[in-house]
Design a protein around this motif. Structure first.
Motif, PDB file in Angstrom:
ATOM      1  N   ALA A  99      33.995  -1.804  21.753  1.00 14.21           N
ATOM      2  CA  ALA A  99      34.972  -1.822  20.661  1.00 14.21           C
ATOM      3  C   ALA A  99      36.384  -1.947  21.215  1.00 14.21           C
ATOM      4  N   MET A 100      36.644  -1.258  22.324  1.00 15.53           N
ATOM      5  CA  MET A 100      37.964  -1.365  22.930  1.00 15.53           C
ATOM      6  C   MET A 100      38.190  -2.769  23.472  1.00 15.53           C
ATOM      7  N   ASP A 101      37.184  -3.356  24.102  1.00 11.31           N
ATOM      8  CA  ASP A 101      37.338  -4.710  24.631  1.00 11.31           C
ATOM      9  C   ASP A 101      37.689  -5.695  23.514  1.00 11.31           C
ATOM     10  N   ARG A 102      37.025  -5.552  22.363  1.00 21.48           N
ATOM     11  CA  ARG A 102      37.329  -6.453  21.245  1.00 21.48           C
ATOM     12  C   ARG A 102      38.773  -6.254  20.775  1.00 21.48           C
ATOM     13  N   ALA A 103      39.189  -5.004  20.693  1.00 20.07           N
ATOM     14  CA  ALA A 103      40.568  -4.726  20.287  1.00 20.07           C
ATOM     15  C   ALA A 103      41.556  -5.241  21.335  1.00 20.07           C
ATOM     16  N   PHE A 104      41.182  -5.140  22.605  1.00 20.23           N
ATOM     17  CA  PHE A 104      42.036  -5.636  23.681  1.00 20.23           C
ATOM     18  C   PHE A 104      42.221  -7.145  23.562  1.00 20.23           C
ATOM     19  N   VAL A 105      41.139  -7.868  23.294  1.00 15.31           N
ATOM     20  CA  VAL A 105      41.231  -9.317  23.115  1.00 15.31           C
ATOM     21  C   VAL A 105      42.193  -9.642  21.981  1.00 15.31           C
ATOM     22  N   ALA A 106      42.059  -8.937  20.868  1.00 16.61           N
ATOM     23  CA  ALA A 106      42.946  -9.186  19.727  1.00 16.61           C
ATOM     24  C   ALA A 106      44.404  -8.938  20.090  1.00 16.61           C
ATOM     25  N   GLU A 107      44.660  -7.885  20.867  1.00 16.56           N
ATOM     26  CA  GLU A 107      46.037  -7.566  21.228  1.00 16.56           C
ATOM     27  C   GLU A 107      46.617  -8.570  22.209  1.00 16.56           C
ATOM     28  N   VAL A 108      45.841  -9.004  23.203  1.00 17.58           N
ATOM     29  CA  VAL A 108      46.401  -9.964  24.156  1.00 17.58           C
ATOM     30  C   VAL A 108      46.626 -11.313  23.484  1.00 17.58           C
ATOM     31  N   VAL A 109      45.783 -11.676  22.528  1.00 14.20           N
ATOM     32  CA  VAL A 109      46.017 -12.920  21.780  1.00 14.20           C
ATOM     33  C   VAL A 109      47.307 -12.795  20.968  1.00 14.20           C
ATOM     34  N   ARG A 110      47.495 -11.645  20.319  1.00 11.37           N
ATOM     35  CA  ARG A 110      48.714 -11.426  19.534  1.00 11.37           C
ATOM     36  C   ARG A 110      49.961 -11.538  20.421  1.00 11.37           C
ATOM     37  N   VAL A 111      49.943 -10.857  21.563  1.00  9.12           N
ATOM     38  CA  VAL A 111      51.106 -10.880  22.453  1.00  9.12           C
ATOM     39  C   VAL A 111      51.289 -12.270  23.062  1.00  9.12           C
ATOM     40  N   ALA A 112      50.192 -12.929  23.420  1.00  4.52           N
ATOM     41  CA  ALA A 112      50.287 -14.281  23.992  1.00  4.52           C
ATOM     42  C   ALA A 112      50.891 -15.261  22.994  1.00  4.52           C
ATOM     43  N   LEU A 129      48.501 -12.483  30.795  1.00  8.77           N
ATOM     44  CA  LEU A 129      48.218 -11.153  30.257  1.00  8.77           C
ATOM     45  C   LEU A 129      46.875 -10.630  30.751  1.00  8.77           C
ATOM     46  N   ILE A 130      45.871 -11.498  30.791  1.00  7.71           N
ATOM     47  CA  ILE A 130      44.558 -11.083  31.299  1.00  7.71           C
ATOM     48  C   ILE A 130      44.667 -10.728  32.775  1.00  7.71           C
ATOM     49  N   ALA A 131      45.471 -11.493  33.512  1.00 12.31           N
ATOM     50  CA  ALA A 131      45.633 -11.225  34.944  1.00 12.31           C
ATOM     51  C   ALA A 131      46.262  -9.855  35.185  1.00 12.31           C
ATOM     52  N   ARG A 132      47.129  -9.413  34.272  1.00  8.76           N
ATOM     53  CA  ARG A 132      47.739  -8.092  34.439  1.00  8.76           C
ATOM     54  C   ARG A 132      46.703  -6.987  34.318  1.00  8.76           C
ATOM     55  N   ASP A 133      45.639  -7.232  33.589  1.00  8.29           N
ATOM     56  CA  ASP A 133      44.609  -6.213  33.374  1.00  8.29           C
ATOM     57  C   ASP A 133      43.495  -6.294  34.403  1.00  8.29           C
ATOM     58  N   ALA A 134      43.171  -7.495  34.858  1.00  7.90           N
ATOM     59  CA  ALA A 134      41.973  -7.705  35.662  1.00  7.90           C
ATOM     60  C   ALA A 134      42.100  -7.088  37.042  1.00  7.90           C
ATOM     61  N   ALA A 135      40.956  -6.641  37.554  1.00 16.15           N
ATOM     62  CA  ALA A 135      40.930  -6.033  38.885  1.00 16.15           C
ATOM     63  C   ALA A 135      40.600  -7.061  39.957  1.00 16.15           C
ATOM     64  N   HIS A 136      40.388  -8.299  39.582  1.00 14.03           N
ATOM     65  CA  HIS A 136      40.042  -9.334  40.561  1.00 14.03           C
ATOM     66  C   HIS A 136      40.763 -10.615  40.189  1.00 14.03           C
ATOM     67  N   GLU A 137      40.629 -11.647  41.019  1.00 13.31           N
ATOM     68  CA  GLU A 137      41.396 -12.870  40.830  1.00 13.31           C
ATOM     69  C   GLU A 137      40.659 -13.925  40.017  1.00 13.31           C
ATOM     70  N   ASP A 138      39.397 -13.705  39.646  1.00 12.77           N
ATOM     71  CA  ASP A 138      38.648 -14.692  38.879  1.00 12.77           C
ATOM     72  C   ASP A 138      38.964 -14.500  37.399  1.00 12.77           C
ATOM     73  N   ILE A 139      40.128 -14.973  36.990  1.00 15.39           N
ATOM     74  CA  ILE A 139      40.590 -14.752  35.626  1.00 15.39           C
ATOM     75  C   ILE A 139      39.709 -15.499  34.624  1.00 15.39           C
ATOM     76  N   ASP A 140      39.218 -16.691  34.995  1.00  8.08           N
ATOM     77  CA  ASP A 140      38.350 -17.434  34.081  1.00  8.08           C
ATOM     78  C   ASP A 140      37.088 -16.637  33.770  1.00  8.08           C
ATOM     79  N   ALA A 141      36.507 -15.994  34.797  1.00  7.03           N
ATOM     80  CA  ALA A 141      35.318 -15.178  34.568  1.00  7.03           C
ATOM     81  C   ALA A 141      35.647 -13.971  33.690  1.00  7.03           C
ATOM     82  N   GLU A 142      36.834 -13.401  33.903  1.00  4.66           N
ATOM     83  CA  GLU A 142      37.243 -12.262  33.089  1.00  4.66           C
ATOM     84  C   GLU A 142      37.402 -12.667  31.628  1.00  4.66           C
ATOM     85  N   ILE A 143      38.025 -13.805  31.384  1.00  4.24           N
ATOM     86  CA  ILE A 143      38.199 -14.293  30.007  1.00  4.24           C
ATOM     87  C   ILE A 143      36.841 -14.575  29.375  1.00  4.24           C
ATOM     88  N   LEU A 144      35.943 -15.210  30.130  1.00  5.58           N
ATOM     89  CA  LEU A 144      34.608 -15.495  29.601  1.00  5.58           C
ATOM     90  C   LEU A 144      33.878 -14.223  29.232  1.00  5.58           C
TER      91      LEU A 144
END
Length: 221
Positions: free
Chosen positions: A125-138, A200-215
């Protein structure tokens, strides 16, 4: 010293801000409050500790307490966790502290030091809310970038097509341009939105594979 210990992470946006001193730390704190306040409230509502207070009060208290600690974000950098997982873990510790405070204040008959438990799947549930927030800020950041570059009309076409679902033919008729021109203008604004989202996703991610994180985040949705 931080540059020796965390050479790779300090190239990220948050790491770079942290070495800027108080001003940089304040900028990071504003970012955290903007992106993570609502997701953490949703996470809190999935815990067994909902009785401890209103979500706004509890999560705001958590931020006030943890972000005042100089090493809080340095410890996150060293942890290897995504920032949202680090914040979830920190919130659970904070909830246990609130329990103990309630006992010390005489508002609880006995001390409860059990682990925090959950109902449902608050992490998803938090991940879904996080996606909504990063889209809003982006969207907000991409709009600002378009306006700064003199691309206000491009952004208007992007909003009409992607946010309101209008076909290019209707947009072109209204704005006195060919549908193909509207499509090209949308692609220009879309690139700025994608760039802002990745940052924005890169600021949260613990690794450099941002595409995998977004997926992974999209699969949660």
């Amino acid at each position: 010293m931080k540059q020796d210990v965390f050479p790779q992470t300090l190239r990220t946006w948050i790491g770079a801000r942290l070495v800027d001193g108080k001003q940089g730390r304040a900028e990071v704190n504003r970012h955290l409050m903007s992106v993570y306040l609502r997701p953490l409230k949703i996470y809190f509502l999935g815990t067994s500790e909902r009785y401890l207070g209103e979500p706004d009060d509890v999560v705001s208290g958590f931020f006030a307490d943890r972000l005042a600690r100089e090493n809080f974000l340095d410890d996150w950098i060293a942890s290897g966790l995504s920032l949202r997982r680090w914040l979830c873990n920190g919130l659970c510790f904070y909830l246990k502290e609130l329990r103990r405070q309630k006992y010390r204040d005489g508002r609880a008959a006995e001390l409860n030091d059990d682990p925090v438990t959950f109902s449902g799947d608050p992490e998803s549930a938090m991940d879904r809310a996080f996606v909504a927030e990063v889209v809003r800020v982006a969207l907000s950041e991409a709009r600002e970038r378009c306006l700064a570059d003199g691309l206000e009309e491009h952004w208007n076409v992007f909003e009409q097509h992607h946010c309101l679902g209008r076909p290019y033919a209707d947009i072109g008729l209204e704005m006195n341009m060919k549908p193909s021109r509207a499509a090209v203008m949308t692609r220009t604004a879309t690139k700025r939105f994608r760039d802002a989202l990745r940052e924005l996703i890169a600021r949260d991610a613990a690794h450099e594979d941002i595409d995998a994180e977004i997926l992974g985040l999209l699969e949660e949705d």
